[in-house]
Motif scaffolding. Structure first.
Motif, PDB file in Angstrom:
ATOM      1  N   SER A  15       0.822  -1.210   0.000  1.00 24.32           N
ATOM      2  CA  SER A  15       0.000   0.000   0.000  1.00 24.32           C
ATOM      3  C   SER A  15       0.860   1.265   0.000  1.00 24.32           C
ATOM      4  CB  SER A  15      -0.926  -0.016   1.216  1.00 24.32           C
ATOM      5  OG  SER A  15      -1.684   1.170   1.297  1.00 24.32           O
ATOM      6  N   GLN A  16       1.894   1.275   0.847  1.00 23.47           N
ATOM      7  CA  GLN A  16       2.778   2.433   0.936  1.00 23.47           C
ATOM      8  C   GLN A  16       3.592   2.622  -0.352  1.00 23.47           C
ATOM      9  OE1 GLN A  16       3.022   4.752   3.317  1.00 23.47           O
ATOM     10  NE2 GLN A  16       1.373   3.811   4.485  1.00 23.47           N
ATOM     11  N   LEU A  18       2.739   1.596  -3.415  1.00 23.93           N
ATOM     12  CA  LEU A  18       1.839   2.056  -4.470  1.00 23.93           C
ATOM     13  C   LEU A  18       1.563   3.550  -4.322  1.00 23.93           C
ATOM     14  CD1 LEU A  18       0.007   1.371  -6.875  1.00 23.93           C
ATOM     15  CD2 LEU A  18      -1.812   0.836  -5.230  1.00 23.93           C
ATOM     16  N   ARG A  19       1.367   3.982  -3.110  1.00 20.31           N
ATOM     17  CA  ARG A  19       1.110   5.412  -2.844  1.00 20.31           C
ATOM     18  C   ARG A  19       2.288   6.267  -3.294  1.00 20.31           C
ATOM     19  NH1 ARG A  19       2.689   7.969   1.792  1.00 20.31           N
ATOM     20  NH2 ARG A  19       1.789  10.018   2.205  1.00 20.31           N
ATOM     21  N   ALA A  22       2.696   6.245  -7.132  1.00 22.65           N
ATOM     22  CA  ALA A  22       1.703   7.096  -7.780  1.00 22.65           C
ATOM     23  C   ALA A  22       2.130   8.564  -7.734  1.00 22.65           C
ATOM     24  CB  ALA A  22       0.338   6.914  -7.118  1.00 22.65           C
ATOM     25  N   LYS A  23       2.690   8.978  -6.611  1.00 25.35           N
ATOM     26  CA  LYS A  23       3.168  10.360  -6.496  1.00 25.35           C
ATOM     27  C   LYS A  23       4.340  10.624  -7.446  1.00 25.35           C
ATOM     28  CE  LYS A  23       1.748  11.298  -1.719  1.00 25.35           C
ATOM     29  NZ  LYS A  23       2.211  11.687  -0.366  1.00 25.35           N
ATOM     30  N   TRP A 468      -0.979   3.005 -11.511  1.00 27.18           N
ATOM     31  CA  TRP A 468      -1.159   4.045 -10.492  1.00 27.18           C
ATOM     32  C   TRP A 468      -2.372   4.924 -10.762  1.00 27.18           C
ATOM     33  CZ3 TRP A 468       3.407   3.678 -13.515  1.00 27.18           C
ATOM     34  CH2 TRP A 468       4.335   2.774 -12.998  1.00 27.18           C
ATOM     35  N   GLU A 470      -5.591   4.164 -10.742  1.00 32.81           N
ATOM     36  CA  GLU A 470      -6.693   3.953  -9.792  1.00 32.81           C
ATOM     37  C   GLU A 470      -6.424   4.696  -8.484  1.00 32.81           C
ATOM     38  OE1 GLU A 470      -9.073   0.271  -7.569  1.00 32.81           O
ATOM     39  OE2 GLU A 470      -7.564  -0.146  -9.107  1.00 32.81           O
ATOM     40  N   TRP A 471      -5.190   4.640  -7.997  1.00 32.30           N
ATOM     41  CA  TRP A 471      -4.868   5.330  -6.746  1.00 32.30           C
ATOM     42  C   TRP A 471      -5.000   6.841  -6.912  1.00 32.30           C
ATOM     43  CZ3 TRP A 471      -1.702   8.999  -4.711  1.00 32.30           C
ATOM     44  CH2 TRP A 471      -1.564   9.006  -3.324  1.00 32.30           C
ATOM     45  N   LYS A 474      -8.609   7.902  -6.864  1.00 34.61           N
ATOM     46  CA  LYS A 474      -9.174   7.912  -5.521  1.00 34.61           C
ATOM     47  C   LYS A 474      -8.722   9.170  -4.756  1.00 34.61           C
ATOM     48  CE  LYS A 474      -9.583   2.914  -4.886  1.00 34.61           C
ATOM     49  NZ  LYS A 474      -9.065   1.731  -4.151  1.00 34.61           N
ATOM     50  N   GLU A 475      -7.465   9.571  -4.965  1.00 37.75           N
ATOM     51  CA  GLU A 475      -6.950  10.745  -4.277  1.00 37.75           C
ATOM     52  C   GLU A 475      -7.692  12.003  -4.707  1.00 37.75           C
ATOM     53  OE1 GLU A 475      -4.157  11.408  -1.904  1.00 37.75           O
ATOM     54  OE2 GLU A 475      -5.072   9.459  -1.481  1.00 37.75           O
TER      55      GLU A 475
END
Length: 477
Positions: A15-16, A18-19, A22-23, A468, A470-471, A474-475
């Protein structure tokens, strides 16, 4: 991200990662000129190392050892290993070891070199890839499909089919001579440096490139060029180098062929329109023009490859018309007249070479000793047949699948007759043949290739999502 936390579990780590990925991808997309100058701590981050170790362990290569003789799947206390590796990375003590050479025989009879890194090197390469991939994915062109997330060979075949069905009739089949062995290190690092400003990352990439090779006869040789196949980082670095080809054609397309009006004007003036489709080091250039235009593009491609230390193979680089057909990624692609019609369409189906390879695999499995139970033979055959038919089901493959099913059925029958050489055909059928498929009592039945549904793969064009998206969605929401 706090790099001093204790080791996370896999779910939290993924999770971390992927986050953060994505950034990185978003920042790289928003600013194409941005250079990332503080990435090294991410490579040594517990989350990135945990995910990297998980991917190394679940990879098929986990059964192979590098020069240290340790197989990744034999390591029990992974956390202790990761802690030591992280300490070495943070203290800048980490040094990659030479890769272990393994020569693999190709279908042509020639040998291909694989380089197997040590388990520690694989983990660091995997972590480095997790950091670098989202940055370079922002720059890679849509025409590139090989070794990229969410992209597959069927996408490349679908693009070729799409273009060949729309007047791109001449095809330049490009073959790069020993691509992975000849990439210039200086040119590759220069392209990495365009995006990465962290000197520690650049030193790490260079160290992997220069780590050397321990040959099968125990000789240590240096690596002045190339990025040996077999490393986790190699496909990404190869794509970074070969993207020079994608960028060249993308720039030409956006500059002089961007609109239908531009393309019509060029054709009226006797000029060609052209597109490239690349999968790793295999590529084709499709040309709406003449054979002479394709010949000129061949020289142009050769000139683009020179700065990165590569060259085209004169023997294998060919120019063909779509009516003659050509082979790409295991498929035969050719325009033919539709049966019962005067119209011609572009068709794709498994090539003779690809079909021969699966037949050889079926033959090898059914040539095993008769001490094995039928369930072992069926399990091996089913694994091979399912993988092959899944890859080729997006084409005109129904007749090929039917032939393959018939061939496999008879190979199993002959194996059973050798196993039970005194049994009658009637007794073999009663014991092993149920619903037309070979199987043991209550066991797995032989897979039927002819039952696989054949469908046309949907051409996705430039709408292929990244891991990335999808993430990020969501953001924003």
């Amino acid at each position: 991200m706090n790099t001093d936390e204790l080791w996370p579990d896999l779910y939290e780590a993924e999770s971390q990662v992927l986050r953060m990925q994505a950034k990185l991808h978003q920042w790289a997309t928003d600013d194409p000129t941005r250079r990332f100058c503080d990435l090294y701590n991410l490579v040594a981050d517990p989350c990135f190392l945990t995910v990297a170790w998980h991917r190394v362990r679940r990879n098929r290569g986990a059964r192979s050892a590098g020069v240290d003789g340790v197989k990744p799947n034999s390591i029990v206390f992974g956390d202790l290993m990761l802690a030591g590796l992280r300490a070495d990375l943070k203290a800048r003590r980490f040094r990659p070891l030479p890769v272990k050479e393994r020569m693999i025989k190709k279908a042509s009879g020639k040998l291909r070199r694989l380089g197997i890194p040590t388990y520690r090197d694989r983990v660091v390469q995997a972590s480095l890839k997790l950091v670098l991939e989202p940055i370079f994915e922002a720059d890679f062109a849509p025409c590139s499909y090989g070794f990229r997330p969410k992209r597959r060979a069927q996408d490349a075949i679908a693009e070729v089919h799409y273009l060949a069905s729309r007047s791109y009739e001449w095809v330049l089949e490009g073959d790069i001579e020993a691509c992975f062995d000849n990439i210039s290190h200086s040119a590759l690092l220069e392209r990495v440096r365009d995006r990465i400003g962290d000197k520690r990352i650049l030193d790490l990439v260079k160290a992997f490139l220069k780590s050397g090779i321990l040959t099968e006869d125990a000789q240590l040789i240096g690596t002045k060029t190339g990025t040996p196949q077999g490393g986790i980082l190699s496909p990404l670095l190869a794509n970074v180098a070969l993207s020079v080809l994608d960028e060249h054609f993308a720039e030409a397309w956006e500059t002089i062929m961007a609109t239908p009006l531009d393309r019509q004007r060029r054709r009226r003036h006797g000029e060609a329109n052209y597109r490239i489709c690349r999968y790793a080091d295999d590529f084709v250039v499709l040309v709406a023009g003449t054979k002479a235009h394709a010949e000129d593009l061949k020289d142009e491609v050769a000139g683009v490859l020179v700065p990165i230390g590569l060259r085209l193979s004169e023997e294998k680089t060919t120019i063909v018309h779509i009516d003659e057909g050509f082979e790409f990624l295991g498929f035969r692609i050719q325009r033919q007249r539709k049966r019962g019609s005067n119209k011609a369409y572009v068709y794709t189906w498994p090539s003779k070479k690809a079909f021969a390879s699966i037949k050889a695999k079926v033959k090898a499995i059914t040539q095993q000793g008769t001490n094995h139970p039928l369930s072992d033979i069926v399990r091996q055959l089913n694994q091979a047949l399912r993988g092959w038919t899944t890859y080729f089901r997006h084409g005109v493959s129904k007749a090929t699948f039917a032939y393959l099913g018939n061939y496999t059925w008879h190979r199993v029958r002959n194996w059973l007759r050798r196993k039970h050489d005194r049994a009658t055909w009637k007794s073999l059928r009663r014991r092993y043949l149920g619903n037309g498929s070979w199987s043991e009592q209550g066991g797995e039945a032989l897979f039927k290739p002819e039952a696989v549904t054949v469908t046309r793969y949907r051409y996705r064009g430039t709408k292929i999502p990244t891991p990335w998206d999808e993430w990020l969605t969501k953001e924003v929401a």
